[in-house]
Design an enzyme around this catalytic site. Structure first.
Site, PDB file in Angstrom:
ATOM      1  N   LYS A  41       0.857  -1.153  -0.014  1.00 16.23           N
ATOM      2  CA  LYS A  41       0.001  -0.026  -0.193  1.00 16.23           C
ATOM      3  C   LYS A  41       0.698   1.239  -0.040  1.00 16.23           C
ATOM      4  O   LYS A  41       1.694   1.599   0.841  1.00 16.23           O
ATOM      5  CB  LYS A  41      -0.793   0.018   1.400  1.00 16.23           C
ATOM      6  CG  LYS A  41      -1.459   1.357   1.929  1.00 16.23           C
ATOM      7  CD  LYS A  41      -2.441   2.116   1.076  1.00 16.23           C
ATOM      8  CE  LYS A  41      -2.480   3.326   2.048  1.00 16.23           C
ATOM      9  NZ  LYS A  41      -1.457   4.366   1.860  1.00 16.23           N
TER      10      LYS A  41
ATOM     11  N   GLU B   1       8.630   0.386  11.764  1.00 17.75           N
ATOM     12  CA  GLU B   1       9.810   1.217  11.713  1.00 17.75           C
ATOM     13  C   GLU B   1       9.053   2.735  11.952  1.00 17.75           C
ATOM     14  O   GLU B   1       8.453   3.249  11.236  1.00 17.75           O
ATOM     15  CB  GLU B   1      10.609   1.331  10.484  1.00 17.75           C
ATOM     16  CG  GLU B   1      11.353   0.221  10.154  1.00 17.75           C
ATOM     17  CD  GLU B   1      12.373  -0.052  11.118  1.00 17.75           C
ATOM     18  OE1 GLU B   1      12.768   0.851  11.727  1.00 17.75           O
ATOM     19  OE2 GLU B   1      12.887  -1.207  11.385  1.00 17.75           O
TER      20      GLU B   1
ATOM     21  N   GLU C  18       9.025  15.003  16.889  1.00 10.48           N
ATOM     22  CA  GLU C  18       9.708  14.682  15.498  1.00 10.48           C
ATOM     23  C   GLU C  18       9.338  15.681  14.566  1.00 10.48           C
ATOM     24  O   GLU C  18       7.874  15.950  14.407  1.00 10.48           O
ATOM     25  CB  GLU C  18       9.459  13.241  14.911  1.00 10.48           C
ATOM     26  CG  GLU C  18      10.336  12.931  13.737  1.00 10.48           C
ATOM     27  CD  GLU C  18       9.892  11.580  13.235  1.00 10.48           C
ATOM     28  OE1 GLU C  18       8.898  11.129  13.322  1.00 10.48           O
ATOM     29  OE2 GLU C  18      11.047  11.065  12.679  1.00 10.48           O
TER      30      GLU C  18
HETATM   31  P1  ADP Z   1       2.954  10.174   7.777  1.00 12.59           P
HETATM   32  O1  ADP Z   1       2.557  11.133   8.707  1.00 12.59           O
HETATM   33  O2  ADP Z   1       4.361  10.231   7.110  1.00 12.59           O
HETATM   34  O3  ADP Z   1       2.039  10.660   6.577  1.00 12.59           O
HETATM   35  P2  ADP Z   1       1.371   8.073   8.554  1.00 12.59           P
HETATM   36  O4  ADP Z   1       1.882   7.068   9.575  1.00 12.59           O
HETATM   37  O5  ADP Z   1       0.183   8.746   8.448  1.00 12.59           O
HETATM   38  O6  ADP Z   1       2.788   8.796   8.184  1.00 12.59           O
HETATM   39  O7  ADP Z   1       1.528   7.155   7.084  1.00 12.59           O
HETATM   40  C1  ADP Z   1       2.418   6.113   6.649  1.00 12.59           C
HETATM   41  C2  ADP Z   1       1.507   5.232   5.809  1.00 12.59           C
HETATM   42  O8  ADP Z   1       0.557   4.464   6.502  1.00 12.59           O
HETATM   43  C3  ADP Z   1       0.718   5.511   4.573  1.00 12.59           C
HETATM   44  O9  ADP Z   1       1.100   4.824   3.564  1.00 12.59           O
HETATM   45  C4  ADP Z   1      -0.580   6.083   5.136  1.00 12.59           C
HETATM   46  O10 ADP Z   1      -1.634   5.916   4.235  1.00 12.59           O
HETATM   47  C5  ADP Z   1      -0.799   4.710   5.898  1.00 12.59           C
HETATM   48  N1  ADP Z   1      -1.992   4.739   7.000  1.00 12.59           N
HETATM   49  C6  ADP Z   1      -2.450   5.814   7.656  1.00 12.59           C
HETATM   50  N2  ADP Z   1      -3.167   5.484   8.356  1.00 12.59           N
HETATM   51  C7  ADP Z   1      -3.356   4.013   8.238  1.00 12.59           C
HETATM   52  C8  ADP Z   1      -4.276   3.121   9.114  1.00 12.59           C
HETATM   53  N3  ADP Z   1      -5.170   3.325   9.852  1.00 12.59           N
HETATM   54  N4  ADP Z   1      -4.075   1.775   8.663  1.00 12.59           N
HETATM   55  C9  ADP Z   1      -3.111   1.401   7.861  1.00 12.59           C
HETATM   56  N5  ADP Z   1      -2.289   2.360   7.105  1.00 12.59           N
HETATM   57  C10 ADP Z   1      -2.393   3.529   7.305  1.00 12.59           C
END
Ligand code: ADP
Length: 500
Positions: free
Chosen positions: A191, A265, A402
């Site tokens: 994803k 990570e 961060e």
């Molecule tokens: P950032 O702040 O770097 O965008 P996120 O943790 O929000 O970090 O995003 C990292 C990844 O996790 C992205 O691919 C995002 O779409 C995905 N993501 C965000 N929310 C969820 C969720 N509830 N379940 C699974 N994946 C998610």
């Protein structure tokens, strides 16, 4: 639906972005989201739309996970060496596409081509080659359990692995997850991050020329709508995630419900300690690369807390400012550019908010470095001048949270003990460095610094072959190494033959 032909490299990133717009890659084929929905992808250097990504939901995830589940038994039944050879072939193929992948990721993320994006594309080839060569290390053991029995262990793949990636180094972070997963006999559903879905899609499309259909699938979409169903999908037996602490917790919670393993990570607030006997010129160069100024500080391991001994503090700050001033901000695709843009308006506002909050603290001094590009066509670009803060303490919000932007805090100390205590006084524990000529101090620091990746007198990024990961809120598990492949992408089966 579009079927794969032999791909030729296209180094015009705008044309390439349009050509792969709106697709997922499932079962070896480029397909749109079932709903037909798409979302826009923009160039952060101009604010202009460069293409679209499929806006996938649970039904697309189901389609991808089902394709991966169907492909998995045959992939696992292939000899490990054969899988390794295919990965090595993939590595060679990616090497032919480094330029186009570098350009495409520069276009969608704003990371400068020469200093960051092209380098990232090369690391992908390196990671695939590294893991391809580890295929024959998927070995078991014989166990001296009983003389009448032959007892052994064997490594088996988990099944279908869900890979969730962020936007800061999307291709590299994806490669470090998919390569060990695949060589170990798992199939994969990735994803992508909503801000950077195109280069990773193109990368998977290239890899699908060598891999059997369904072995590597990728979907794009938003977190709750597309990432969450990937974690909950019954066919997915393991999730590996890189992203924020908050989302990492959500992923871990869901994985906990399903009782499946998860690798996380997450963030960092990595300390760098500069002793008074350090080679200051080298330490300054290490701060520039360690803080990833050329990536606008958008790195989990960014050296965002730099503890500098009182005696060398002022000299260090002056030299650091001069070096960062010399970095040229500009069009990410221009070879002369060192620093491009941050990824999104949201991120820009967040970073500027931190800078404002730091400026408002008593005794703080914000040294703004480099210059915004003068080019009219970049007026809408998401450029942020790097800022070096002095006068802030380790308790400051800027030293605790961060920022994920080009902002670092140089914090003065007068004793080694004080520096180590402050370095460890953080919720995070990803990376740390110590700069000193004194071996005893260096050794002591490597033992006491609470981090998963500790370096003395250098500050390099994650490397294939070296275990990488954090302690505390920085995550769970390790990546990039042989052990990471064995521990996180296989399970160990014990087998006993009774000879009586
Ligand atoms: P950032 O702040 O770097 O965008 P996120 O943790 O929000 O970090 O995003 C990292 C990844 O996790 C992205 O691919 C995002 O779409 C995905 N993501 C965000 N929310 C969820 C969720 N509830 N379940 C699974 N994946 C998610």
């Amino acid at each position: 639906m579009m079927t794969q032909n032999k791909l030729t490299a296209d180094i015009d990133p705008h044309r390439l972005a349009r050509a792969i717009s709106g697709y997922n890659l499932i079962g070896g084929e480029l397909v749109g989201a079932r709903s037909g929905n798409r979302f826009a992808v923009t160039n952060p250097a101009t604010g202009r739309e460069i293409g679209h990504a499929a806006q996938s939901d649970a039904s697309d995830v189901d389609r991808a996970a089902s394709a991966a589940a169907r492909a998995q038994p045959a992939w696992a039944a292939m000899s490990a060496r054969k899988r390794g050879t295919l990965l090595a072939d993939c590595s060679r193929l990616i090497a032919e596409h480094v330029e186009e992948l570098g350009r495409l990721v520069a276009l969608e993320t704003g990371k400068a081509l020469r200093t960051e994006s092209r380098v990232e594309a090369s690391v992908v080839a390196d990671a695939l080659q590294f893991y391809g060569g580890l295929a024959s290390e998927l070995k078991g053991e014989t166990v001296p359990f009983s003389p009448d029995m032959l007892t052994l262990t064997q490594r088996e793949p988990i099944g279908v692995v869900g890979v969730i990636i962020p936007w800061n180094a999307p291709m590299m972070l994806m490669a470090l997850k998919i390569a060990p997963a695949l060589v170990a006999g798992n199939t994969v559903v990735v994803k992508s991050a909503e801000e950077a879905p195109l280069a990773v899609l193109r990368l998977c499309q290239i890899l699908n020329q060598k891999l059997p259909a369904g072995v590597l699938n990728i979907v794009s979409g938003f977190g709750p709508e597309c990432g969450a169903p990937l974690v909950t999908h019954p066919a997915v037996g393991k999730v590996t995630f890189t992203g924020s602490v908050e989302t990492g917790r959500i992923v871990a919670r869901t994985a906990g419900e399903k009782l499946i393993p998860v690798t996380l990570e997450l963030g960092g607030k990595s300390p760098m300690i500069v002793m008074d006997d350090a080679d200051i010129a080298k330490a300054v160069a290490g701060a520039v690369s360690g803080m990833r100024f050329t990536r606008q500080g958008q790195s989990c391991t960014a050296a965002s807390r730099i503890f500098v001994h009182d005696k060398v503090h002022d000299e260090f700050v002056a030299l650091l400012k001069a070096r960062v001033d010399a970095l040229k901000m500009g069009d990410p695709l221009d070879e002369a550019t060192d620093i491009g843009t941050v990824i999104s308006r949201t991120q820009l506002d967040k970073v500027l908010g931190y800078i404002e909050s730091g400026r408002a603290e008593p005794h703080s001094r914000a040294l703004e470095c480099s210059q915004l590009p003068a080019d009219e066509s970049l007026r809408q670009g998401l450029f942020v001048r790097p800022v070096i803060f002095t006068g802030l303490g380790n308790a400051s919000r800027l030293a605790r949270e961060e920022i994920f932007g080009p902002v670092t805090c140089v914090i003065r100390f007068s004793s080694y003990e004080e520096a180590v205590a402050q370095a460890n006084d953080s919720d995070y524990g990803l990376a740390a460095t110590i700069w000193t000529q004194n071996l005893k101090t260096a050794l002591d620091a490597t033992r006491r610094l609470q981090a998963g990746f500790v370096q003395v007198n250098q500050n390099i990024v994650v490397q294939p072959g070296l275990s990488y990961g954090g302690v505390k809120q920085s995550g769970l598990g390790r990546e990039a190494s042989l052990e990471a492949m064995l521990d996180h992408f296989t399970h160990k089966k014990t087998v006993i033959f009774n000879m009586n």
